[in-house]
Enzyme design. Structure first.
Site, short mmCIF file in Angstrom:
data_model
loop_
_atom_site.label_atom_id
_atom_site.label_comp_id
_atom_site.label_asym_id
_atom_site.label_seq_id
_atom_site.Cartn_x
_atom_site.Cartn_y
_atom_site.Cartn_z
N HIS A 89 -0.57 20.38 -22.97
CA HIS A 89 -1.08 19.00 -23.14
C HIS A 89 -0.77 18.48 -24.55
O HIS A 89 -1.49 17.62 -25.06
CB HIS A 89 -2.59 18.92 -22.90
CG HIS A 89 -3.04 19.61 -21.64
ND1 HIS A 89 -3.18 18.95 -20.44
CD2 HIS A 89 -3.34 20.91 -21.39
CE1 HIS A 89 -3.57 19.81 -19.51
NE2 HIS A 89 -3.65 21.02 -20.05
N ASN A 112 42.78 8.90 2.95
CA ASN A 112 41.39 9.34 3.14
C ASN A 112 41.22 10.83 2.85
O ASN A 112 40.25 11.23 2.19
CB ASN A 112 40.93 9.02 4.57
CG ASN A 112 40.98 7.52 4.84
OD1 ASN A 112 41.17 6.73 3.92
ND2 ASN A 112 40.83 7.14 6.10
N GLU A 163 17.85 11.32 -29.56
CA GLU A 163 17.33 10.11 -28.89
C GLU A 163 18.30 9.61 -27.84
O GLU A 163 17.91 9.23 -26.74
CB GLU A 163 17.10 9.00 -29.92
CG GLU A 163 15.88 9.21 -30.79
CD GLU A 163 15.76 8.11 -31.84
OE1 GLU A 163 14.87 7.27 -31.72
OE2 GLU A 163 16.59 8.09 -32.78
N LYS A 213 33.40 7.20 -7.44
CA LYS A 213 34.13 7.68 -8.62
C LYS A 213 33.55 7.28 -9.96
O LYS A 213 33.41 8.11 -10.86
CB LYS A 213 35.60 7.25 -8.53
CG LYS A 213 36.34 8.11 -7.55
CD LYS A 213 37.70 7.57 -7.22
CE LYS A 213 38.06 7.92 -5.80
NZ LYS A 213 37.13 7.33 -4.79
N1 ARG Z 1 40.92 4.26 -3.35
C1 ARG Z 1 40.36 4.80 -2.17
C2 ARG Z 1 39.08 5.58 -2.51
O1 ARG Z 1 38.90 5.85 -3.63
C3 ARG Z 1 41.33 5.73 -1.52
C4 ARG Z 1 41.25 5.79 -0.04
C5 ARG Z 1 41.55 4.48 0.52
N2 ARG Z 1 41.68 4.52 1.92
C6 ARG Z 1 41.75 3.43 2.64
N3 ARG Z 1 41.88 3.58 3.90
N4 ARG Z 1 41.73 2.26 2.08
O2 ARG Z 1 38.28 5.90 -1.67
#
Ligand code: ARG
Length: 467
Positions: free
Chosen positions: A161, A115, A295, A330
């Site tokens: 405009h 985490n 574009e 991500k």
């Molecule tokens: N792949 C997880 C993420 O991107 C990493 C952390 C995962 N932690 C867990 N307790 N499963 O957030």
């Protein structure tokens, strides 16, 4: 796809293996592998800190660091085998470390959780990307400034405009975009202050029982600040949202510029010509040369706005602290980085190769009563109150229009019917050159103001005006 026999680090708690579909659904390895370098840098700093605090033996940390470097090499050179069952890049690297060095590798994760690890990796990644994007914006601004320098003095209609309004310098128009990109850079710089906070040490959510020294880890990783709350450290993605918001605004600016380039390159305007290298043709209409790059930049703004909304939505209902939902930060982030960087770079290329058609700009200056405001200002200098002058010029314009003439084509007698204070010097006053030159107010379009501003911008961008 995956091998259900792969050892999970948490398998001690489980009696049954993970369902393959669950593995596929939960795995982030196919996208978070792009964090590998940052994961390794972070782990090396963590190992160093653990050794300094006596939590790991010095040789153990050395072994771990050496192997992490080897793993980085493997990934760099394509020799690393990504096990789809590894769940994420953090596990994939740790598994490889353990495979290489055995028991010692199992010690790296002491006083750490994925985490706080993933929060660190994303911060390290984003800090690099922000700097790269900032340099790309500098290049874009340089392209714009060079174009402004090349055509300094060129007059075009300014629009409100999308109707012709008042004459302006083409360079002034370009420098308006420079202001936007300059603010974008300032926003990115500002965001760095909140990206550059070390979350490591928060562990899973509550901190750790080990005598860690986050300040030392922060020093190794060049973070000026350390998290002040472990729960916040593992659940905070504000810095990603801020980046996505800054990126969205960059796309707004690029998209507005793209829209103008598209309009201006149409036969109706024909103010500019976009270089062949930045256009594509049609598979059916042989004559077509389409402005696809602007574009697509305009079009791609949509997905970037979507990523911002998507992440805000992902975050809004989350209780503290870490929730797996956060893994959804991500893909939008990576796609935003790719999209915005490519868009900024390509726009820089479009501007660098743009040709301008001065005759077309000049032609667009006639017929639109562009100096009507100037005539009103002239009457004000003769003592007419502005509102009265405005009405007199309005009547003059209506008359000129009915005659199919421009203001300057009328005789003084015709003009005097509506504006008795007008004299012969009005005609010189009404040229677009004079109109532009008179707008000397700060930030105005007068050549002296635009020259000053362009020189400032060039200085900021390290450009030599002679380039
Ligand atoms: N792949 C997880 C993420 O991107 C990493 C952390 C995962 N932690 C867990 N307790 N499963 O957030």
């Amino acid at each position: 796809m995956s091998d259900q026999g792969t050892q999970k680090p948490w398998q001690g708690r489980f009696a049954a293996p993970t369902d393959t579909r669950v593995e596929e659904f939960t795995s982030s390895l196919h996208f978070d592998r792009r964090l590998y370098r940052y994961d390794i840098i972070g782990s090396m700093a963590h190992a160093r800190m653990l050794a300094r605090q006596g939590i790991l033996a010095a040789e153990e940390a050395e072994t771990i660091i050496r192997s992490l470097k080897a793993i980085e090499q493997e990934i760099d050179t394509g020799g690393f085998v990504f096990d789809p069952a590894a769940e994420d890049i953090h596990m994939a690297i740790e598994q490889r470390l353990i495979a290489l060095v055995g028991e010692v590798g199992r010690k790296l994760h002491t006083a750490r959780s994925r985490n706080d690890q993933v929060a660190l990796d994303v911060r390290l990644y984003l800090r690099d990307q922000v700097q790269e994007l900032n340099s790309a914006l500098t290049e874009l601004r340089r392209s714009g400034a060079r174009l402004a320098r090349r055509h300094l003095g060129l007059i075009m209609p300014g629009y409100t405009h999308l109707q012709r309004a008042q004459p302006i310098l083409f360079s002034h128009h370009l420098l308006a975009y420079d202001e936007m990109f300059r603010r974008d850079q300032a926003r990115l710089e500002d965001a760095l202050a909140r990206i550059n906070v070390l979350p490591l040490g928060a562990a899973a959510l509550a901190g750790t029982t080990f005598p860690i020294d986050p300040a030392y880890t922060a020093e190794l990783l060049d973070f000026p600040a350390v998290t002040r709350n472990s729960l916040d450290a593992v659940s905070d993605r504000d810095f990603v949202v801020e980046f996505l918001a800054s990126a969205a605004l960059i796309m707004v600016h690029l998209s507005r510029l793209a829209e103008e380039l598209i309009l201006w390159s149409s036969a109706e305007f024909a103010f500019i010509d976009i270089a062949d290298a930045y256009c594509t043709g049609s598979s059916i209409m042989p004559q077509k040369k389409n402005p696809d790059v602007p574009e697509l930049i305009r079009g791609k703004s949509g997905r970037v706005f979507g990523h911002l909304m998507g992440l805000l939505t992902t975050l809004k209902g989350l209780p503290l602290a870490y929730n797996r939902d956060l893994q959804e930060d991500k893909e939008p982030l990576f796609d935003t980085v790719d999209t915005v960087q490519a868009s900024v770079r390509l726009m820089a290329g479009v501007l660098a190769h743009l040709s301008v058609c001065p005759e077309r700009l000049a032609a667009a200056l006639t017929g639109g009563f562009l100096t009507a405001t100037d005539m009103a200002d002239y009457l004000v200098t003769r003592g007419v109150p502005f509102r009265t002058a405005h009405a007199q010029v309005g009547q003059t314009v209506r008359f000129a229009e009915s005659q199919g003439k421009d203001l300057a084509d009328l005789t003084l007698a015709e003009i005097k019917q509506f504006a008795p204070q007008a004299e012969a010097d009005l005609f010189e006053w009404l040229t677009v050159e004079q109109a532009v030159a008179r707008r000397r107010s700060p930030g105005g379009t007068a050549p002296e103001r635009v020259s000053e501003m362009l020189a400032k911008v060039e200085q900021e961008l390290g450009l030599d005006p002679a380039d």
